[in-house]
Design a protein around this motif. Structure first.
Motif, short mmCIF file in Angstrom:
data_model
loop_
_atom_site.label_atom_id
_atom_site.label_comp_id
_atom_site.label_asym_id
_atom_site.label_seq_id
_atom_site.Cartn_x
_atom_site.Cartn_y
_atom_site.Cartn_z
N PRO A 1 0.81 -1.22 0.00
CA PRO A 1 0.00 0.00 0.00
C PRO A 1 0.84 1.27 0.00
O PRO A 1 2.03 1.26 0.34
N LYS A 2 0.20 2.35 -0.35
CA LYS A 2 0.85 3.65 -0.34
C LYS A 2 1.23 4.06 1.08
O LYS A 2 2.16 4.86 1.30
N THR A 3 0.54 3.49 2.07
CA THR A 3 0.77 3.83 3.47
C THR A 3 1.94 3.07 4.11
O THR A 3 2.24 3.27 5.28
N ALA A 4 2.58 2.18 3.35
CA ALA A 4 3.72 1.43 3.89
C ALA A 4 4.81 2.39 4.35
O ALA A 4 5.06 3.42 3.71
N ILE A 5 5.45 2.06 5.46
CA ILE A 5 6.43 2.94 6.08
C ILE A 5 7.85 2.48 5.74
O ILE A 5 8.13 1.28 5.66
N PHE A 6 8.74 3.45 5.57
CA PHE A 6 10.14 3.15 5.29
C PHE A 6 10.69 2.17 6.32
O PHE A 6 10.53 2.34 7.52
N GLY A 7 11.35 1.13 5.84
CA GLY A 7 11.90 0.11 6.72
C GLY A 7 11.05 -1.14 6.75
O GLY A 7 11.55 -2.22 7.11
N SER B 1 7.98 0.83 -0.69
CA SER B 1 8.72 1.36 -1.83
C SER B 1 8.41 2.85 -1.91
O SER B 1 7.34 3.29 -1.49
N ALA B 2 9.35 3.61 -2.42
CA ALA B 2 9.16 5.06 -2.46
C ALA B 2 7.97 5.45 -3.32
O ALA B 2 7.22 6.36 -3.00
N GLU B 3 7.79 4.73 -4.44
CA GLU B 3 6.71 5.12 -5.35
C GLU B 3 6.16 3.98 -6.19
O GLU B 3 5.15 4.14 -6.87
N SER B 4 6.76 2.82 -6.16
CA SER B 4 6.32 1.74 -7.04
C SER B 4 5.04 1.06 -6.56
O SER B 4 4.17 0.73 -7.34
N GLY B 5 4.97 0.76 -5.25
CA GLY B 5 3.92 -0.12 -4.78
C GLY B 5 4.38 -1.55 -4.98
O GLY B 5 5.34 -1.98 -4.36
N GLN B 6 3.72 -2.27 -5.88
CA GLN B 6 4.15 -3.64 -6.17
C GLN B 6 5.54 -3.62 -6.81
O GLN B 6 5.83 -2.77 -7.65
N PRO B 7 6.40 -4.55 -6.40
CA PRO B 7 7.76 -4.57 -6.95
C PRO B 7 7.79 -5.03 -8.41
O PRO B 7 6.81 -5.57 -8.93
N SER C 1 11.57 -8.40 -7.75
CA SER C 1 12.77 -7.79 -7.19
C SER C 1 12.46 -7.08 -5.88
O SER C 1 11.32 -7.09 -5.39
N SER C 2 13.46 -6.46 -5.31
CA SER C 2 13.34 -5.77 -4.03
C SER C 2 12.30 -4.66 -4.13
O SER C 2 12.38 -3.82 -5.02
N PRO C 3 11.31 -4.61 -3.22
CA PRO C 3 10.29 -3.56 -3.29
C PRO C 3 10.86 -2.15 -3.21
O PRO C 3 10.38 -1.24 -3.90
N ASP C 4 11.90 -1.95 -2.38
CA ASP C 4 12.47 -0.60 -2.25
C ASP C 4 13.75 -0.43 -3.06
O ASP C 4 14.36 0.64 -3.03
N GLY C 5 14.16 -1.46 -3.78
CA GLY C 5 15.34 -1.36 -4.64
C GLY C 5 16.65 -1.39 -3.91
O GLY C 5 17.70 -1.10 -4.48
N SER C 6 16.64 -1.79 -2.65
CA SER C 6 17.86 -1.74 -1.84
C SER C 6 18.82 -2.89 -2.11
O SER C 6 19.97 -2.86 -1.68
#
Length: 239
Positions: free
Chosen positions: A168-174, A179-185, A210-215
């Motif tokens: 969801p858009k409400t997911a928190i960093f960590g 993800s910053a803007e993707s949502g689904q990876p 792939s990684s949801p946040d690209g890390s």
């Protein structure tokens, strides 16, 4: 290692054709044809400003690896993902992180100072393999300089703001679903091609995301939390 050495240095010449140009394509013996068929979720609404939404096609990378999974060369990548030129001059390391980390491991195609492999100048990524995302299905023609016998073709595909209940858009960093803007990876497809086998057609299969946040550049095999992302393409075929 013999296969890897045999492919490196014999980069392919690639040309991309939209559906309206297919009748103009001429293929010769030995050419490779990659057919990307758009799915129901090929276009995705992206909110720009004042509530205005634009129907955007996805970000895509298609590349070669040897049978040991070593990155060899990029066949095609969308311009925005290659040069990290997204709306508002944002960089989106979560757009195509599996491809980004793979080519970073080779360290032959330009890397940005912040660790993203998106090129910072036009000189660091060959223009021949970049381009705008087609608005629908397209073919990619590959002309090898030498005959390639056994290799892997992979593709990574992603939308911006492609949120669902698991991402969801409400997911928190960590959090693992942030993800910053993707949502689904990004979704990853693969096919192993053996041109000496006599098989003329290969259907690429989804092997994970792939990684949801690209890390990181890891492959995540659990697809149970992906919904619309699995329908961006209907199928990818190699001939």
């Amino acid at each position: 290692m013999g296969i890897r050495k045999g492919i490196i240095g014999i980069l392919c010449t690639a040309a991309i054709f939209s559906s309206c140009q297919k009748d103009l394509i001429e293929y010769e013996n030995g050419d490779i044809k990659i057919i990307v068929k758009a799915g129901d979720e090929w276009k995705h609404p992206y909110e720009m400003f004042l509530g205005i939404k634009k129907q955007n096609p996805p970000q895509i990378a298609i590349w070669l690896e040897d049978l040991d999974g070593h990155y060899l060369s990029t066949l095609y990548v969308t311009h925005k993902a290659s040069y990290q030129q997204f709306s508002g001059n944002k960089k989106r390391k979560e757009a195509l992180p599996y491809w980004n980390h793979a080519r970073l491991s080779k360290k032959t195609e330009g890397t940005a100072a912040d660790g993203l492999t998106g090129a910072t100048t036009l000189q660091t990524m060959p223009d021949a393999v970049t381009g705008a995302t087609p608005n629908g299905s397209f073919d990619l023609k590959i002309v090898p300089r030498e005959n390639l016998e056994k290799f892997i073709i992979r593709a990574e595909i992603n939308h911006s703001t492609d949120y669902n209940e698991y991402y969801p858009k409400t997911a928190i960093f960590g959090e693992e679903n942030y993800s910053a803007e993707s949502g689904q990876p990004a979704v990853i497809y693969e096919a192993t091609v053996d041109r000496s086998s006599g098989q003329k057609e290969y259907l690429m299969q989804i092997i994970g995301h792939s990684s949801p946040d690209g890390s990181d550049g890891s492959l995540y095999s659990d697809l149970s939390k992906l919904t619309s992302a699995k329908n961006i393409v209907e199928e990818i075929t190699i001939k």
